[in-house]
Write a protein that holds these residues in place. Sequence first.
Motif, short mmCIF file in Angstrom:
data_model
loop_
_atom_site.label_atom_id
_atom_site.label_comp_id
_atom_site.label_asym_id
_atom_site.label_seq_id
_atom_site.Cartn_x
_atom_site.Cartn_y
_atom_site.Cartn_z
N GLU A 80 35.08 45.45 53.90
CA GLU A 80 35.81 44.68 52.89
C GLU A 80 34.90 43.81 52.02
O GLU A 80 35.39 43.04 51.21
CB GLU A 80 36.86 43.81 53.57
CG GLU A 80 36.26 42.80 54.54
CD GLU A 80 37.29 41.97 55.28
OE1 GLU A 80 36.91 40.92 55.81
OE2 GLU A 80 38.46 42.35 55.32
N GLU A 97 35.61 43.80 48.15
CA GLU A 97 36.96 43.62 47.60
C GLU A 97 36.95 42.48 46.60
O GLU A 97 36.21 41.53 46.75
CB GLU A 97 37.94 43.31 48.74
CG GLU A 97 38.19 44.51 49.62
CD GLU A 97 39.17 44.21 50.75
OE1 GLU A 97 39.56 43.04 50.95
OE2 GLU A 97 39.52 45.16 51.44
N ASP A 98 37.66 42.50 45.58
CA ASP A 98 38.69 43.39 45.14
C ASP A 98 38.17 44.52 44.24
O ASP A 98 38.96 45.33 43.77
CB ASP A 98 39.75 42.63 44.36
CG ASP A 98 40.75 41.91 45.25
OD1 ASP A 98 40.93 42.30 46.40
OD2 ASP A 98 41.34 40.94 44.79
N THR A 99 36.87 44.61 44.06
CA THR A 99 36.31 45.66 43.20
C THR A 99 36.37 47.02 43.88
O THR A 99 36.82 47.99 43.28
CB THR A 99 34.85 45.32 42.83
OG1 THR A 99 34.81 44.02 42.26
CG2 THR A 99 34.29 46.33 41.85
N HIS A 119 37.24 49.12 47.74
CA HIS A 119 38.05 48.97 48.95
C HIS A 119 37.59 49.91 50.05
O HIS A 119 37.03 50.98 49.78
CB HIS A 119 39.52 49.22 48.63
CG HIS A 119 40.03 48.28 47.58
ND1 HIS A 119 40.42 47.00 47.87
CD2 HIS A 119 40.18 48.43 46.24
CE1 HIS A 119 40.80 46.39 46.76
NE2 HIS A 119 40.66 47.24 45.75
N TYR A 123 34.78 39.13 38.90
CA TYR A 123 34.95 40.22 39.87
C TYR A 123 35.03 39.73 41.31
O TYR A 123 35.34 40.50 42.21
CB TYR A 123 33.80 41.23 39.74
CG TYR A 123 32.44 40.58 39.61
CD1 TYR A 123 31.78 40.03 40.70
CD2 TYR A 123 31.82 40.50 38.36
CE1 TYR A 123 30.55 39.41 40.57
CE2 TYR A 123 30.59 39.89 38.22
CZ TYR A 123 29.96 39.35 39.33
OH TYR A 123 28.74 38.74 39.19
N THR A 124 34.74 38.45 41.57
CA THR A 124 34.77 37.97 42.96
C THR A 124 36.20 37.84 43.45
O THR A 124 37.12 37.55 42.68
CB THR A 124 34.03 36.63 43.13
OG1 THR A 124 34.62 35.66 42.28
CG2 THR A 124 32.56 36.78 42.84
N LYS A 125 36.38 38.06 44.74
CA LYS A 125 37.73 38.01 45.32
C LYS A 125 38.27 36.59 45.34
O LYS A 125 39.43 36.37 45.02
CB LYS A 125 37.71 38.59 46.74
CG LYS A 125 39.09 38.61 47.36
CD LYS A 125 39.16 39.42 48.60
CE LYS A 125 40.59 39.41 49.11
NZ LYS A 125 40.89 40.48 49.98
N ASP A 126 37.45 35.64 45.73
CA ASP A 126 37.89 34.25 45.83
C ASP A 126 37.24 33.43 44.71
O ASP A 126 36.12 33.70 44.30
CB ASP A 126 37.50 33.65 47.18
CG ASP A 126 38.17 34.38 48.34
OD1 ASP A 126 39.40 34.56 48.29
OD2 ASP A 126 37.46 34.77 49.29
N ASP A 137 31.22 41.14 46.52
CA ASP A 137 32.21 40.46 45.67
C ASP A 137 33.18 39.62 46.50
O ASP A 137 33.75 38.66 46.00
CB ASP A 137 32.99 41.48 44.85
CG ASP A 137 32.15 42.11 43.76
OD1 ASP A 137 30.98 41.70 43.58
OD2 ASP A 137 32.67 43.02 43.08
N ASN A 138 33.36 39.97 47.75
CA ASN A 138 34.21 39.21 48.67
C ASN A 138 33.30 38.20 49.37
O ASN A 138 32.96 38.35 50.54
CB ASN A 138 34.90 40.15 49.66
CG ASN A 138 35.95 39.46 50.48
OD1 ASN A 138 36.16 38.26 50.40
ND2 ASN A 138 36.62 40.25 51.30
#
Length: 190
Positions: free
Chosen positions: A39, A42-44, A46, A137-140, A163-164
């Motif tokens: 993970e 993510e979110d780029t 999966h 592009y980062t998840k958080d 990215d996560n």
Amino acid sequence: MNNKLVKEILDWVYAIALALVIAMVIHIFLVQPTRVSGESMEDTLHNGQYLVVTKWQHIMRDIPDYGQIVIIDSRVNRARTWMDDVKEPLMNYVSVFNKDAQTNDIWVKRVIGRSGDTLEFKNGHVWRNGQELQEPYTKDTYMNFSRSTPVVVPEGYVFVMGDNRNHSSDSRFIGPVPIDHVLGFVEYAI
């Protein structure tokens, strides 16, 4: 067995061996399909998603651009040899049939820093050369990581991150990645 049957079998063996050699050359030097495992992007990207990775940049030792998603060998404290480039595509195929053959050494990450860059991790964000990075592009929106001293990326290295950010093993933990450990550039995600 008669000669005609032996010739037919040898022709098939030759054709299969030639096809395997051509496939290996393509996968070592040109393009390789692979799958995301985990993970950290993510979110780029999966878990389980297929990627098409171009390999000629690895052979030419091209330096990836900021933001480029790359495949790396995370074993940054060991020298890579040409045998690694031959063995990894083989293990990729073997792991389709035997999950025990899958390694955790090959990671997919995004390039954040290049040679000579000074990176800082403060206020929940990444700063490069004194400028806070804008990273949609980062998840958080907030990274649970900070560091009191900056990181200067050495010559011949890149700094990569997932990215996560709050769930990624990357250069924050293994250090900058030598250019010869950048195995390819992600061109497509399927």
